[in-house]
Design a protein around this motif. Structure first.
Motif, PDB file in Angstrom:
ATOM      1  N   LEU A  67      53.363  52.810  24.367  1.00  0.00           N
ATOM      2  CA  LEU A  67      52.810  52.129  25.529  1.00  0.00           C
ATOM      3  C   LEU A  67      51.426  52.026  25.370  1.00  0.00           C
ATOM      4  N   LEU A  68      50.462  50.832  25.526  1.00  0.00           N
ATOM      5  CA  LEU A  68      49.152  50.624  26.135  1.00  0.00           C
ATOM      6  C   LEU A  68      48.925  50.607  27.525  1.00  0.00           C
ATOM      7  N   SER A  69      48.325  51.579  28.061  1.00  0.00           N
ATOM      8  CA  SER A  69      47.753  51.545  29.601  1.00  0.00           C
ATOM      9  C   SER A  69      46.283  51.241  29.570  1.00  0.00           C
ATOM     10  N   LEU A  70      46.081  50.165  30.421  1.00  0.00           N
ATOM     11  CA  LEU A  70      44.621  49.749  30.580  1.00  0.00           C
ATOM     12  C   LEU A  70      44.454  49.787  32.216  1.00  0.00           C
ATOM     13  N   GLU A  71      43.035  49.773  32.545  1.00  0.00           N
ATOM     14  CA  GLU A  71      42.793  50.073  33.947  1.00  0.00           C
ATOM     15  C   GLU A  71      41.757  48.905  34.322  1.00  0.00           C
ATOM     16  N   ASN A  72      41.932  48.288  35.207  1.00  0.00           N
ATOM     17  CA  ASN A  72      41.082  47.108  35.811  1.00  0.00           C
ATOM     18  C   ASN A  72      41.066  46.974  37.534  1.00  0.00           C
ATOM     19  N   THR A  73      39.976  47.263  37.974  1.00  0.00           N
ATOM     20  CA  THR A  73      38.854  47.494  37.353  1.00  0.00           C
ATOM     21  C   THR A  73      38.789  49.087  36.812  1.00  0.00           C
TER      22      THR A  73
ATOM     23  N   TRP B 217      37.770  43.843  33.287  1.00  0.00           N
ATOM     24  CA  TRP B 217      38.222  43.194  31.774  1.00  0.00           C
ATOM     25  C   TRP B 217      37.936  41.925  32.084  1.00  0.00           C
ATOM     26  N   PRO B 218      37.278  41.413  31.045  1.00  0.00           N
ATOM     27  CA  PRO B 218      37.190  39.925  30.796  1.00  0.00           C
ATOM     28  C   PRO B 218      38.780  39.397  30.368  1.00  0.00           C
ATOM     29  N   LEU B 219      38.974  38.500  30.781  1.00  0.00           N
ATOM     30  CA  LEU B 219      40.499  38.191  30.663  1.00  0.00           C
ATOM     31  C   LEU B 219      40.897  37.862  29.187  1.00  0.00           C
ATOM     32  N   GLU B 220      40.023  36.973  28.588  1.00  0.00           N
ATOM     33  CA  GLU B 220      40.277  37.012  27.012  1.00  0.00           C
ATOM     34  C   GLU B 220      40.338  38.111  26.560  1.00  0.00           C
ATOM     35  N   ARG B 221      39.292  39.069  26.564  1.00  0.00           N
ATOM     36  CA  ARG B 221      39.484  40.381  25.929  1.00  0.00           C
ATOM     37  C   ARG B 221      40.802  41.223  26.278  1.00  0.00           C
ATOM     38  N   PHE B 222      41.135  40.972  27.586  1.00  0.00           N
ATOM     39  CA  PHE B 222      42.266  41.817  28.007  1.00  0.00           C
ATOM     40  C   PHE B 222      43.503  40.983  27.282  1.00  0.00           C
TER      41      PHE B 222
ATOM     42  N   ALA C 193      38.677  42.882  41.180  1.00  0.00           N
ATOM     43  CA  ALA C 193      38.317  42.327  39.857  1.00  0.00           C
ATOM     44  C   ALA C 193      38.753  40.548  40.091  1.00  0.00           C
ATOM     45  N   GLN C 194      39.683  40.505  40.976  1.00  0.00           N
ATOM     46  CA  GLN C 194      39.940  39.134  41.342  1.00  0.00           C
ATOM     47  C   GLN C 194      38.655  38.516  41.974  1.00  0.00           C
ATOM     48  N   VAL C 195      38.475  39.112  43.049  1.00  0.00           N
ATOM     49  CA  VAL C 195      37.261  38.582  43.961  1.00  0.00           C
ATOM     50  C   VAL C 195      36.017  38.429  42.974  1.00  0.00           C
ATOM     51  N   ALA C 196      35.627  39.366  42.149  1.00  0.00           N
ATOM     52  CA  ALA C 196      34.357  39.136  41.310  1.00  0.00           C
ATOM     53  C   ALA C 196      34.254  38.393  40.457  1.00  0.00           C
ATOM     54  N   THR C 197      35.635  37.732  39.855  1.00  0.00           N
ATOM     55  CA  THR C 197      35.594  36.876  38.756  1.00  0.00           C
ATOM     56  C   THR C 197      36.039  35.476  39.273  1.00  0.00           C
ATOM     57  N   GLY C 198      36.769  35.491  40.469  1.00  0.00           N
ATOM     58  CA  GLY C 198      37.573  34.323  40.850  1.00  0.00           C
ATOM     59  C   GLY C 198      38.650  34.056  40.042  1.00  0.00           C
TER      60      GLY C 198
END
Length: 341
Positions: free
Chosen positions: A133-139, A148-153, A177-182
């Protein structure tokens, strides 16, 4: 002196409108699947995240740990960032509940690279745990509210997929993250097998998180929720607060982000204070003081600015719906007194 609480965005109180929604909620037995308010919340969460189904649970920790139990078996390994919530703040649950070993990788402000993940995946070897498993955290909390920038994610997830790993997203503050980036929250969530979101942080509900994924995974998640004691019966009373938060408190997160930026700008003008104002993306800022963080936290708490020590000289401040623009200015004045005294 009225205290101004920056310890966490979990300290918010329900608004009058939220209390009314909770008091008037239609309820049933959720363990039997008969609570209409819980069912409506789960449908809305799945829709927002672009996944098939969702499950309402008491806490973010339980949401994440159910995901761990879905994807891993005893002796397996989860690859994650070293400062991630599942490693630092969930009471050793990875090992205590599931017998899972974490492999924590040092990230840049909480973010990993595709190369790091590729190098971390274990080859088949009887001496080593299986990478599952890979577990990531955003924000990313310990990264300072990093998005997390979407393309890097996407690139990191692609590496995990090629290696046969499942992917979980701890999206406790995904709507920040949604509100910060649109960028819609679903843009990240649809790349994962499971995503958790929290209602009791920036969204201001008193209780609750949700785990989303495929219908098959969420059906099994119900079994694990029951095993962990998370079956809450007439949970619509709580789900109504979460539903109100989801419908009314997402866009206002922009106010918290603006308050954090203002705090950072004001603090950067104080002597002996270091803050990377340009790195404040959401509602969390990490500030380095000249004095040890324990001493500085005590000084600030005595002046009614409630904070948490976050490192030897670092203090974390978190903006939320119960901190106003006027509170930010008052806090800056109090912090100045603490620094200059």
């Amino acid at each position: 002196m009225r205290p101004i609480d920056f310890r966490s965005d979990t300290v918010t109180k329900p608004t009058p409108a939220m209390r009314r929604a909770m008091a008037e909620a239609e309820v049933g037995d959720d363990v039997y699947g008969e609570d209409p308010t819980v069912n409506r919340l789960e449908e809305r969460v799945a829709e927002r995240l672009g996944l098939e189904a969702a499950l309402f649970v008491p806490s973010g920790t339980q949401a994440n740990q159910i995901a761990m139990g879905l994807h891993c078996r005893p002796g397996d390994e989860v690859i994650t960032e070293l400062g991630s919530h599942i490693v630092q703040y969930e009471g050793g649950a990875l090992s205590a509940l599931w017998g899972i070993q974490p492999q924590g990788l040092p990230g840049a402000h909480g973010l990993l690279t595709p190369e790091q993940v590729a190098a971390a995946v274990r080859s088949e070897n009887i001496h080593a745990p299986r990478s599952k498993l890979l577990s990531l955290e955003n924000t990313h909390n310990r990264g300072g509210g990093t998005v997390w920038p979407l393309e890097r994610f996407r690139a990191v997830v692609e590496v995990a997929r090629k290696a046969g790993l499942a992917v979980h997203l701890d999206g406790a503050r995904l709507f920040n993250a949604q509100v910060a980036t649109g960028t819609p929250a679903s843009s990240w969530a649809k790349l994962t097998d499971t995503t958790s979101v929290c209602f009791s942080k920036g969204l201001g509900a008193p209780v609750g998180s949700a785990l989303a994924g495929s219908k098959a995974l969420i059906q099994e998640a119900r079994r694990l929720r029951k095993r962990l004691g998370g079956g809450m019966r007439q949970a619509g009373l709580l789900a109504a607060g979460a539903l109100h938060a989801l419908e009314h408190h997402v866009e206002r997160l922009a106010e918290d982000h603006a308050h954090a930026r203002r705090l950072a700008a004001g603090l950067s003008e104080l002597p002996g204070v270091k803050v990377e104002a340009a790195r404040v993306e959401t509602n969390i800022l990490l500030v380095e003081f000249a004095r040890p963080s324990g001493e500085m936290a005590s000084r600030l708490n005595a002046l009614g600015v409630l904070v948490n020590a976050f490192g030897p000289y670092t203090i974390r401040l978190v903006c939320h719906m119960d901190v106003s623009a006027a509170d930010v200015e008052e806090s800056l004045a109090r912090i100045r007194r603490a620094v200059e005294s």
